[in-house]
Design a protein around this motif. Structure first.
Motif, PDB file in Angstrom:
ATOM      1  N   ASP A 202      23.436  -4.038 -14.433  1.00  0.00           N
ATOM      2  CA  ASP A 202      22.892  -4.782 -13.079  1.00  0.00           C
ATOM      3  C   ASP A 202      23.383  -6.095 -13.183  1.00  0.00           C
ATOM      4  N   THR A 203      24.273  -6.401 -12.508  1.00  0.00           N
ATOM      5  CA  THR A 203      24.708  -7.867 -12.416  1.00  0.00           C
ATOM      6  C   THR A 203      23.839  -8.943 -12.393  1.00  0.00           C
ATOM      7  N   SER A 204      22.749  -8.755 -11.781  1.00  0.00           N
ATOM      8  CA  SER A 204      21.698  -9.868 -11.531  1.00  0.00           C
ATOM      9  C   SER A 204      21.171 -10.252 -13.033  1.00  0.00           C
ATOM     10  N   GLU A 205      21.665  -9.482 -14.079  1.00  0.00           N
ATOM     11  CA  GLU A 205      21.121  -9.913 -15.328  1.00  0.00           C
ATOM     12  C   GLU A 205      22.130 -10.931 -15.816  1.00  0.00           C
ATOM     13  N   LEU A 206      23.117 -11.501 -15.519  1.00  0.00           N
ATOM     14  CA  LEU A 206      23.984 -12.436 -15.495  1.00  0.00           C
ATOM     15  C   LEU A 206      23.553 -13.854 -14.873  1.00  0.00           C
ATOM     16  N   SER A 207      22.534 -14.017 -14.318  1.00  0.00           N
ATOM     17  CA  SER A 207      22.138 -15.123 -13.719  1.00  0.00           C
ATOM     18  C   SER A 207      21.883 -16.230 -14.794  1.00  0.00           C
ATOM     19  N   PRO A 208      21.752 -17.443 -14.576  1.00  0.00           N
ATOM     20  CA  PRO A 208      21.608 -18.654 -15.375  1.00  0.00           C
ATOM     21  C   PRO A 208      20.169 -18.432 -16.371  1.00  0.00           C
ATOM     22  N   ALA A 209      19.322 -17.936 -15.297  1.00  0.00           N
ATOM     23  CA  ALA A 209      17.901 -17.951 -15.949  1.00  0.00           C
ATOM     24  C   ALA A 209      17.844 -16.630 -17.233  1.00  0.00           C
ATOM     25  N   ASN A 210      18.532 -15.488 -16.568  1.00  0.00           N
ATOM     26  CA  ASN A 210      18.310 -14.275 -17.471  1.00  0.00           C
ATOM     27  C   ASN A 210      19.285 -14.503 -18.664  1.00  0.00           C
ATOM     28  N   LEU A 211      20.354 -15.185 -18.513  1.00  0.00           N
ATOM     29  CA  LEU A 211      21.173 -15.451 -19.747  1.00  0.00           C
ATOM     30  C   LEU A 211      20.635 -16.153 -20.677  1.00  0.00           C
ATOM     31  N   GLY A 212      19.588 -17.008 -20.198  1.00  0.00           N
ATOM     32  CA  GLY A 212      19.206 -18.067 -21.207  1.00  0.00           C
ATOM     33  C   GLY A 212      18.226 -17.303 -22.316  1.00  0.00           C
TER      34      GLY A 212
END
Length: 275
Positions: free
Chosen positions: A92-102
């Protein structure tokens, strides 16, 4: 003898008081010990919860490797065995958002093709690594994002064919490097062997390299370059650490204890833990 009675009574009183005082002290020590034990338990629980998190991203926009499910299971086990990190696998590419990557200390790609990531997600990934986090690529991670030059700058090279699918000899470039020291000077592996183009040899530290005497260099589509056939390297990207290995096509490679230890070392290194 009659006068000894009051003296004995006084001595007995003093003895009892001392015993009581000793009991109070012991009771306090016991309570303190219990309190210390209670404090230790949450700390232990926190230590368990404080494992570093690794995001294993396996989206395939091109060729999808059959070994991916096995690789997910093995990486999860390696994390559990390490006691240091845990692995979350996703496509899921949404896991690569700034908030999630943190939430992660490192990101590992086993990907292919032009991934459906937004410009914001691409920027988030690059900033994630630049800021001091880890990025790891396995096998087809170099068969990814040919149309995004910044990705080449991150990973250090592109896939350029695999003319050999056989047992080969691999040279350990620097046997003193802690990531590969346990391998000795060379090893034999049966796998799909990548060629790498656009290799950033100036800013990359090669760990493993194909021994060209172990393959047929006369085969079609073999590209002989002055830097040879690097099969694993490390590099820096901003403050972050980057690792890549071209190995990992065959299930037998993932089950190989040497490859598993190599990946564990690389993950720890990318997070600045050990080795």
């Amino acid at each position: 003898m009659a006068s000894a009675g009051p003296l004995c009574a006084k001595l007995l009183s003093i003895h009892c008081w001392l015993g009581l005082a000793e009991g109070i002290v012991r009771r306090r020590d016991f309570i303190a010990l219990l309190g210390g034990a209670a404090a230790i338990r949450p700390l232990s629980a926190q230590a368990q919860a404080a494992r570093e998190r690794v995001l294993y991203f396996t989206h395939s926009a091109g060729y999808r490797h059959d070994v991916i499910p096995l690789s997910e299971a093995i990486l999860a086990q390696l994390g559990s065995d390490s006691g240091v990190f845990e692995v979350t696998a996703t496509e899921d590419t949404s896991e690569l958002s700034p908030a999630n990557l943190g939430r992660y200390a490192a990101v590992m790609f086993y990907t292919s093709g032009e991934l459906p990531m937004s410009e914001a997600q691409k920027a988030a990934l690059l900033n994630f690594v630049r800021s001091g986090r880890g990025f790891l690529g396995v096998h087809s991670a170099t068969d990814t994002f040919y149309a995004w030059p910044d990705y080449l700058d991150l990973v250090g090279g592109y896939f350029n064919g695999h003319p050999w699918h056989q047992t080969v000899t691999i040279e350990v470039v620097d046997p003193r490097d802690p990531l590969v020291a346990f391998l000795g000077k060379s090893l034999q592996v049966e796998d799909e062997i990548y060629q790498i183009s656009d290799f950033d040899y100036r800013r990359s530290r090669v760990l493993l390299r194909l021994d060209p005497t172990s393959v047929d260099l006369g085969k079609a589509a073999v590209h002989q370059r002055f830097y040879g056939w690097p099969l694993a390297w490390t590099r820096s990207y901003g403050e972050g650490r980057v690792f890549y290995t071209a190995l990992g096509h065959e299930p037998s490679v993932w089950r190989d204890a040497r490859f598993q230890r190599f990946l564990t070392n690389a993950i720890l290194w990318s997070m600045r833990r050990s080795p």
